[in-house]
Design an enzyme around this catalytic site. Structure first.
Site, PDB file in Angstrom:
ATOM      1  N   ASP A   1      37.984  30.268  39.426  1.00  5.95           N
ATOM      2  CA  ASP A   1      38.090  30.614  40.849  1.00  5.95           C
ATOM      3  C   ASP A   1      36.915  30.009  41.618  1.00  5.95           C
ATOM      4  O   ASP A   1      35.833  30.576  41.662  1.00  5.95           O
ATOM      5  CB  ASP A   1      38.107  32.140  41.002  1.00  5.95           C
ATOM      6  CG  ASP A   1      38.211  32.566  42.467  1.00  5.95           C
ATOM      7  OD1 ASP A   1      38.532  31.707  43.319  1.00  5.95           O
ATOM      8  OD2 ASP A   1      37.982  33.766  42.742  1.00  5.95           O
TER       9      ASP A   1
ATOM     10  N   ARG B   1      45.120  38.544  44.517  1.00  6.53           N
ATOM     11  CA  ARG B   1      46.253  39.318  45.039  1.00  6.53           C
ATOM     12  C   ARG B   1      47.459  38.426  45.305  1.00  6.53           C
ATOM     13  O   ARG B   1      48.598  38.858  45.226  1.00  6.53           O
ATOM     14  CB  ARG B   1      45.810  40.078  46.299  1.00  6.53           C
ATOM     15  CG  ARG B   1      45.319  39.189  47.399  1.00  6.53           C
ATOM     16  CD  ARG B   1      44.473  39.929  48.419  1.00  6.53           C
ATOM     17  NE  ARG B   1      43.085  40.130  47.975  1.00  6.53           N
ATOM     18  CZ  ARG B   1      42.148  40.751  48.684  1.00  6.53           C
ATOM     19  NH1 ARG B   1      42.445  41.268  49.867  1.00  6.53           N
ATOM     20  NH2 ARG B   1      40.924  40.875  48.219  1.00  6.53           N
TER      21      ARG B   1
ATOM     22  N   GLU C   1      42.471  35.154  46.245  1.00  9.81           N
ATOM     23  CA  GLU C   1      43.631  34.523  45.590  1.00  9.81           C
ATOM     24  C   GLU C   1      44.250  35.410  44.517  1.00  9.81           C
ATOM     25  O   GLU C   1      45.413  35.242  44.176  1.00  9.81           O
ATOM     26  CB  GLU C   1      43.228  33.179  44.995  1.00  9.81           C
ATOM     27  CG  GLU C   1      42.634  33.223  43.578  1.00  9.81           C
ATOM     28  CD  GLU C   1      41.327  34.005  43.486  1.00  9.81           C
ATOM     29  OE1 GLU C   1      40.664  34.189  44.523  1.00  9.81           O
ATOM     30  OE2 GLU C   1      40.980  34.446  42.371  1.00  9.81           O
TER      31      GLU C   1
ATOM     32  N   LYS D   1      33.349  29.215  47.281  1.00 13.51           N
ATOM     33  CA  LYS D   1      32.288  30.164  46.937  1.00 13.51           C
ATOM     34  C   LYS D   1      30.941  29.448  46.951  1.00 13.51           C
ATOM     35  O   LYS D   1      30.880  28.245  46.722  1.00 13.51           O
ATOM     36  CB  LYS D   1      32.526  30.701  45.520  1.00 13.51           C
ATOM     37  CG  LYS D   1      33.616  31.741  45.410  1.00 13.51           C
ATOM     38  CD  LYS D   1      33.734  32.233  43.978  1.00 13.51           C
ATOM     39  CE  LYS D   1      34.863  33.243  43.840  1.00 13.51           C
ATOM     40  NZ  LYS D   1      34.668  34.475  44.615  1.00 13.51           N
TER      41      LYS D   1
ATOM     42  N   ASP E   1      39.860  32.530  49.052  1.00 14.96           N
ATOM     43  CA  ASP E   1      39.143  33.149  47.935  1.00 14.96           C
ATOM     44  C   ASP E   1      39.729  34.517  47.565  1.00 14.96           C
ATOM     45  O   ASP E   1      39.388  35.084  46.533  1.00 14.96           O
ATOM     46  CB  ASP E   1      37.648  33.276  48.281  1.00 14.96           C
ATOM     47  CG  ASP E   1      36.787  33.526  47.054  1.00 14.96           C
ATOM     48  OD1 ASP E   1      37.303  33.374  45.928  1.00 14.96           O
ATOM     49  OD2 ASP E   1      35.597  33.861  47.238  1.00 14.96           O
TER      50      ASP E   1
ATOM     51  N   ASP F   1      37.509  34.827  35.509  1.00 17.49           N
ATOM     52  CA  ASP F   1      38.474  35.399  36.449  1.00 17.49           C
ATOM     53  C   ASP F   1      39.878  35.524  35.849  1.00 17.49           C
ATOM     54  O   ASP F   1      40.819  35.890  36.548  1.00 17.49           O
ATOM     55  CB  ASP F   1      38.503  34.549  37.734  1.00 17.49           C
ATOM     56  CG  ASP F   1      38.779  35.386  38.973  1.00 17.49           C
ATOM     57  OD1 ASP F   1      38.650  36.619  38.901  1.00 17.49           O
ATOM     58  OD2 ASP F   1      39.152  34.801  40.009  1.00 17.49           O
TER      59      ASP F   1
ATOM     60  N   LYS G   1      45.786  39.358  35.951  1.00 19.10           N
ATOM     61  CA  LYS G   1      45.341  38.230  36.760  1.00 19.10           C
ATOM     62  C   LYS G   1      44.752  37.168  35.836  1.00 19.10           C
ATOM     63  O   LYS G   1      43.792  37.437  35.119  1.00 19.10           O
ATOM     64  CB  LYS G   1      44.291  38.676  37.786  1.00 19.10           C
ATOM     65  CG  LYS G   1      43.596  37.512  38.520  1.00 19.10           C
ATOM     66  CD  LYS G   1      42.571  37.982  39.556  1.00 19.10           C
ATOM     67  CE  LYS G   1      41.791  36.812  40.143  1.00 19.10           C
ATOM     68  NZ  LYS G   1      40.754  37.225  41.115  1.00 19.10           N
TER      69      LYS G   1
HETATM   70  N1  BES Z   1      37.480  36.716  41.508  1.00 18.08           N
HETATM   71  C1  BES Z   1      36.969  37.192  42.739  1.00 18.08           C
HETATM   72  C2  BES Z   1      36.354  38.587  42.627  1.00 18.08           C
HETATM   73  C3  BES Z   1      35.007  38.668  41.956  1.00 18.08           C
HETATM   74  C4  BES Z   1      33.876  38.277  42.632  1.00 18.08           C
HETATM   75  C5  BES Z   1      34.904  39.189  40.714  1.00 18.08           C
HETATM   76  C6  BES Z   1      32.645  38.396  42.025  1.00 18.08           C
HETATM   77  C7  BES Z   1      33.663  39.330  40.102  1.00 18.08           C
HETATM   78  C8  BES Z   1      32.528  38.919  40.764  1.00 18.08           C
HETATM   79  C9  BES Z   1      38.072  37.263  43.784  1.00 18.08           C
HETATM   80  O1  BES Z   1      39.035  36.288  43.679  1.00 18.08           O
HETATM   81  C10 BES Z   1      37.415  37.105  45.110  1.00 18.08           C
HETATM   82  O2  BES Z   1      36.901  36.052  45.358  1.00 18.08           O
HETATM   83  N2  BES Z   1      37.436  38.148  45.928  1.00 18.08           N
HETATM   84  C11 BES Z   1      36.832  38.128  47.198  1.00 18.08           C
HETATM   85  C12 BES Z   1      37.803  38.700  48.193  1.00 18.08           C
HETATM   86  C13 BES Z   1      37.372  38.538  49.619  1.00 18.08           C
HETATM   87  C14 BES Z   1      37.467  37.082  50.015  1.00 18.08           C
HETATM   88  C15 BES Z   1      38.259  39.387  50.475  1.00 18.08           C
HETATM   89  C16 BES Z   1      35.570  38.966  47.136  1.00 18.08           C
HETATM   90  O3  BES Z   1      35.582  40.025  46.514  1.00 18.08           O
HETATM   91  O4  BES Z   1      34.553  38.529  47.662  1.00 18.08           O
HETATM   92 ZN    ZN Z   2      39.370  35.515  41.815  1.00 16.82          ZN
HETATM   93 MN    MN Z   3      38.484  34.504  44.719  1.00 17.47          MN
END
Ligand code: BES
Ligand code: ZN
Ligand code: MN
Length: 495
Positions: free
Chosen positions: A272, A353, A351, A279, A349, A290, A267
């Site tokens: 992000d 996947r 994204e 966020k 968010d 990210d 990834k």
């Molecule tokens: N890059 C983030 C995951 C992340 C968050 C990594 C905090 C490290 C610290 C990912 O793209 C994301 O935002 N995931 C969301 C998914 C949710 C919207 C289903 C998450 O984990 O909050």
């Molecule tokens: Zn992300």
């Molecule tokens: Mn995200």
């Protein structure tokens, strides 16, 4: 840093510092006993003062009169007979930290053949080099004053057992190669989002292939991805002025050129923001990390090329920037992935996947032996494992078992979560084949469930490195994980 092997339980060449281990209760390790004899009992006298605790990681410089060395660094190794892999890493880390603060230009370590309960000397040498190098790394790419270089320039690892020389030579080389990969991954991870864009990642991969004959890099533009039908990946960069890239790095090391490859998919979201599902501001800067999955792919390909492994490996990076701009994807939008599955994007968010699923479909063409994707995918993985352990999910248990074991072996830990059928229905959508989020529960699992819809044609494992890829707080910075895990996995494979 230059690393070399030297024979003899204690170094034969004069050096600025000899590093020697001490057990608790003032007991010298075997190489320290030999050194003590050379120094006419000086070490015995020092431990007799009671100033050397021998506790794991305690260090003390002493300055015996000797032509062999300007100083000795005593490092505590704990109770005799109890030293294990985890504590060995602490011992090595403490020693190098102390050394880097001193003015020694070179040093000789006598820690290669300490009796470890659960590992051999080759493991110790690889670990020692990694521990040293990870402390030597300093980020200064965007500092106007470069950090001052360390005095220490070379490290010799001494080995008493001559029968070990070949194995230890290979172990040293492995340590150096892994360390190089880890540093490359850290550097990319640490670069800010306005420097490390998808294009920067692509340029880095192209440069890498210029450096190693065994590597070649191909970069797909948005236009080319459109032709392939990668509507999911492309939906992520719609709000950004940065063009998305699909980066394909091929390593050919197998004697049969058409030998099926091991594939890594990273990834590479270079920043992000969350997109329209923006966020919160606090700590958002850390979303420059990210792309650490992508960085680990580049780091691993570097190590693989350095080592010249006799297999074929392909690293694929799905690179995009997730921004809430004009044209950005909106919650409720439905896109068609390369696989043909339609996706309802309920949260922009989620994204990671979305970029990965098209890359996972793309790699089917390589008929891979295995596919491992590496992604900072979910906050839930951080909540579950903190910065210690990567989450592992897989549809092929033998692959999961192998990665789990290697995680323990390398101390680059991973732990498995279930990927059971029962979780899949959380992704049901009324308007598309699948939704891109599964609700508030089991976030790491539902993210992997989403990916699993696109990985049916090969053996696949997923590493969620959201917790392990970087550290926060005062130590904020990329870790280079899971490069050690991935390199060891590939070192164990056959063509
Ligand atoms: N890059 C983030 C995951 C992340 C968050 C990594 C905090 C490290 C610290 C990912 O793209 C994301 O935002 N995931 C969301 C998914 C949710 C919207 C289903 C998450 O984990 O909050
Ligand atoms: Zn992300
Ligand atoms: Mn995200």
């Amino acid at each position: 840093m230059k690393y070399s092997l030297q024979s003899g339980s204690i170094p034969s060449k004069a050096t600025d510092c000899i590093v020697a281990g001490v057990w608790t209760k003032g007991k010298l390790t075997a190489p320290a006993v030999a050194l003590d004899a050379m120094l006419e009992g000086e070490l015995t006298r020092i431990v007799a003062t009671g100033d050397v605790s021998g506790k794991v990681g305690d260090t003390l410089f002493c300055h015996p009169k000797s032509d062999l060395c300007k100083r000795v660094l005593l490092v505590g190794c704990g109770d005799e007979g109890t030293l294990d892999a985890r504590n060995y890493r602490k011992v090595a880390g403490a020693a190098i930290k102390a050394l880097l603060k001193a003015t020694a230009k070179d040093a000789a370590f006598t820690l290669a053949e300490l009796p470890l309960k659960d590992r051999d000397a080759a493991w110790a040498v690889t670990q020692l080099v990694q521990a040293c190098d990870s402390n030597v790394y300093q980020y200064d790419h965007t500092k106007s004053k470069k950090k001052h270089a360390h005095h220490l320039k070379s490290i010799a690892v001494s080995s008493a057992v001559d029968a070990n020389r070949k194995a230890l030579g290979e172990a040293l080389k492995a340590g150096e190669s892994i360390a190089k990969g880890v540093s490359a991954a850290k550097e990319l991870g640490n670069l800010p989002g306005n420097v490390c864009t998808p294009t920067y990642l692509a340029d880095t991969a192209v440069k890498l292939a210029g450096h190693y004959k065994s590597l070649s890099t191909k970069v797909l533009t948005e236009k080319q991805m459109e032709k392939l039908g990668m509507g999911s990946l492309l939906s992520v960069s719609h709000g950004s002025k940065e063009e998305a890239k699909l980066i394909v790095i091929e390593y050919k090391g197998a004697s049969k050129a058409d030998s099926k490859p091991y594939v890594l998919v990273g990834k590479g979201v270079t920043f992000d923001t969350g997109g329209i599902s923006l966020k919160p501001g606090l700590g958002m800067d850390e979303m420059k990390f990210d792309m650490c999955g992508a960085a680990s792919v580049i780091g691993t390909m570097t190590a693989v090329a350095e080592l010249g492994l006799p297999i074929n490996v392909i690293g694929v990076i799905a690179a995009a920037e997730n921004m809430p701009g004009n044209g950005a994807t909106k919650p409720g939008d439905i896109v068609t992935s390369m696989s043909g599955l339609t996706i309802e994007i309920l949260n922009t968010d989620a994204e990671g996947r979305l970029v990965l699923c098209d890359a996972l479909t793309y790699v089917e063409r390589f008929k891979p032996k295995t596919v491992i994707d590496i992604a900072t995918l979910t906050g839930a993985a951080v909540a579950t494992f903190a910065d210690q352990t990567s989450a592992l999910l897989s549809t092929h248990q033998p692959l999961a078992d192998e990665l789990l074991e290697i995680g323990q072996h390398t101390l680059d830990f991973a732990w498995q979560l279930p990927l059971w059928e029962e979780y899949q229905s959380l992704l049901d959508s009324n308007f598309a084949d699948i939704a891109n989020i599964g609700g508030p529960k089991a976030g790491t699992i539902t993210a992997a469930c989403f990916l699993s819809r696109f990985t049916k044609k090969y053996h696949w494992a997923h590493l969620d490195i959201a917790g392990t890829a970087w550290l926060s707080g005062a130590q904020k910075g990329a870790t280079g994980r899971p490069v050690p895990l991935l390199v060891e996995y590939l070192r164990r494979q056959k063509a």
